[in-house]
Design an enzyme around this catalytic site. Structure first.
Site, mmCIF file in Angstrom:
data_model
loop_
_atom_site.group_PDB
_atom_site.id
_atom_site.type_symbol
_atom_site.label_atom_id
_atom_site.label_comp_id
_atom_site.label_asym_id
_atom_site.label_seq_id
_atom_site.Cartn_x
_atom_site.Cartn_y
_atom_site.Cartn_z
ATOM 1 N N ASP A 218 -0.582 7.253 -7.987
ATOM 2 C CA ASP A 218 -0.911 8.958 -8.801
ATOM 3 C C ASP A 218 -0.287 9.623 -8.214
ATOM 4 O O ASP A 218 0.098 10.622 -8.584
ATOM 5 C CB ASP A 218 -2.342 9.019 -8.299
ATOM 6 C CG ASP A 218 -2.641 8.025 -6.926
ATOM 7 O OD1 ASP A 218 -2.129 7.462 -6.473
ATOM 8 O OD2 ASP A 218 -4.388 8.447 -6.437
ATOM 9 N N ASP A 246 9.115 7.814 -18.431
ATOM 10 C CA ASP A 246 8.863 8.718 -19.396
ATOM 11 C C ASP A 246 8.467 10.458 -18.499
ATOM 12 O O ASP A 246 8.874 11.252 -19.199
ATOM 13 C CB ASP A 246 7.802 8.695 -19.995
ATOM 14 C CG ASP A 246 8.263 7.298 -21.064
ATOM 15 O OD1 ASP A 246 9.464 6.615 -20.960
ATOM 16 O OD2 ASP A 246 6.946 7.933 -22.855
HETATM 17 MG MG LIG Z 1 8.240 3.517 -22.056
#
Ligand SMILES: [Mg+2]
Ligand SMILES: NC(=O)c1ccc[n+]([C@@H]2O[C@H](COP(=O)([O-])OP(=O)(O)OC[C@H]3O[C@@H](n4cnc5c(N)ncnc54)[C@H](O)[C@@H]3O)[C@@H](O)[C@H]2O)c1
Ligand SMILES: CC(C)[C@H](C(=O)O)[C@@H](O)C(=O)O
Length: 348
Positions: A218, A246
């Site tokens: 996190d 991503d």
């Molecule tokens: Mg992916």
């Protein structure tokens, strides 16, 4: 002559792979290519997302250039027939446990980043993502509890050999860079992560020249947008690596810019953009082919021992970007094909 399997797949997969192929063809290398059906396209044509002929081709090939899989038409199918099972099946069958996902900001893309330019400029990292374990491949299902409730479950698991071998890839990668390895886990909550951390620390004894640190996932997600320049090499599990890469892509300008290599410790590898089939823009010529083109460069470097040819591709992409070539994801108007042309025009 080395054999390259071209598995273009679904959505924008064929569009971006075609541009990567054009770049490879222009380099005039001694390579042969064979195309195979994969994903939703394979399901529709042959009844299975990873037909036996495609698996056979992938096994025979020296390297695999993969586009993307995923088709909304297939989302309601039984899981074994969904397009995504093809990529998971290939990774598992070929033992491709080490996924290298480099994220760096190409000069000129500061304004495309979701971060402020002075922060974006510092991004230059490699995420080493474990690719054949974790919740992806643990026992899973939807069952009924004693109270008659539906309950979904996906087991997170790693054994120590799986952790040690990906840790070594992380340390080796760090050695070729700034010598900093960050292991990302959730050891404050998960037993799997505690073992991960313990084993990474054990392996670190063999790499006294690499500085090892640890971070909870996190916090890592937060630090990635706060100060991405602090990261050199990140080693992490399958799920955390999927999500963080991503996120890193958007910090570096676009998900259309990030390539990847999936390796198994031999020269063999599968190379693919980190993005998916992007059904929202498929068939419109809007996809950025750079991630696919840069994946082809990684293929030349890691599987075919052609580092100079890989450099030529990377230099051409950097020059095209610096020269202002931009697909819509980067704020421009070039089509997929135009972007491919811009890269070709900068090949020296
Ligand atoms: Mg992916
Ligand atoms: N490796 C793979 O084959 C892979 C990876 C991720 C997702 N998927 C699959 O792809 C399908 C769509 O998934 P999603 O929408 O969550 O993720 P996605 O990566 O396909 O798309 C996310 C967003 O990014 C944009 N985008 C992605 N690639 C781009 C490119 N090259 N140029 C410009 N814009 C781009 C898309 O238009 C979309 O808005 C799903 O079926 C998913 O399972 C496959
Ligand atoms: C399509 C999906 C199975 C895949 C993954 O989660 O590994 C994708 O998101 C990726 O990043 O390659």
């Amino acid at each position: 002559m080395p054999l390259i399997a071209i598995l273009a797949g679904d959505g924008i997969g064929p569009e971006v792979t075609a541009e990567a192929r054009r770049v490879l063809d222009t380099l005039g290398l001694d390579l042969t290519y064979e195309e195979g059906l994969v994903g939703g396209a394979a399901y529709k044509a042959a009844g299975h997302p990873l037909p036996p002929e495609t698996l056979d081709l992938a096994r025979r090939a020296d390297a695999i250039l993969f586009g993307a899989v995923g088709d909304p038409d297939c989302d309601a199918l039984e899981r074994q027939f969904r397009p995504e099972q093809a990529i998971l099946g290939l990774r598992k069958d070929l033992g491709l446990f080490a996924n290298l996902r480099p994220a760096k900001l190409f000069a000129g893309l500061e304004d495309a980043s979701a971060l402020r330019p002075e922060i974006a400029r510092s991004i230059d990292m490699v995420i080493v993502r474990e690719l054949t374990g974790d919740v992806y491949f643990g026992a899973k299902g939807i069952r009924t509890t004693a109270d008659g409730l539906r309950e979904g479950h996906d087991e997170m698991r790693y054994d120590e050999t799986e952790i040690a071998r990906i840790a070594r890839v992380g340390f080796e990668t760090a050695r070729t860079r700034k010598g900093k390895l960050l292991s990302v886990d959730k050891a404050n909550v998960l037993e799997t992560s505690q073992l991960w951390r313990d084993v990474v620390i054990e392996v670190s004894a063999d790499y006294p020249d690499v500085t090892l640190s640890h971070m909870y996932v996190d916090n890592a997600a937060m630090q990635l947008v706060r100060n991405p320049g602090q990261f050199d090499v990140i080693v992490t599990g399958n799920l955390f690596g999927d999500i963080l890469s991503d996120e890193a892509s958007m910090c570096a300008g676009s998900i259309g810019m990030l390539p990847s290599a999936a390796l198994n410790g031999s020269n063999k590898g599968m190379y693919e953009p980190i993005h998916g089939s992007a059904p929202d823009i498929a068939g419109q010529g809007k996809a950025n082919p750079c991630a696919a083109i840069l994946s082809a460069a990684m293929m030349l470097r890691h599987s075919l021992d052609l580092p100079e040819a890989a450099d030529r591709i990377e230099v051409a992409v950097a020059a095209a970007i610096l020269g202002g070539a931009r697909t819509p994801d980067l704020g421009g108007t070039l089509s997929t094909r135009d972007m491919g042309d811009a890269v070709l025009a900068n090949l020296v």
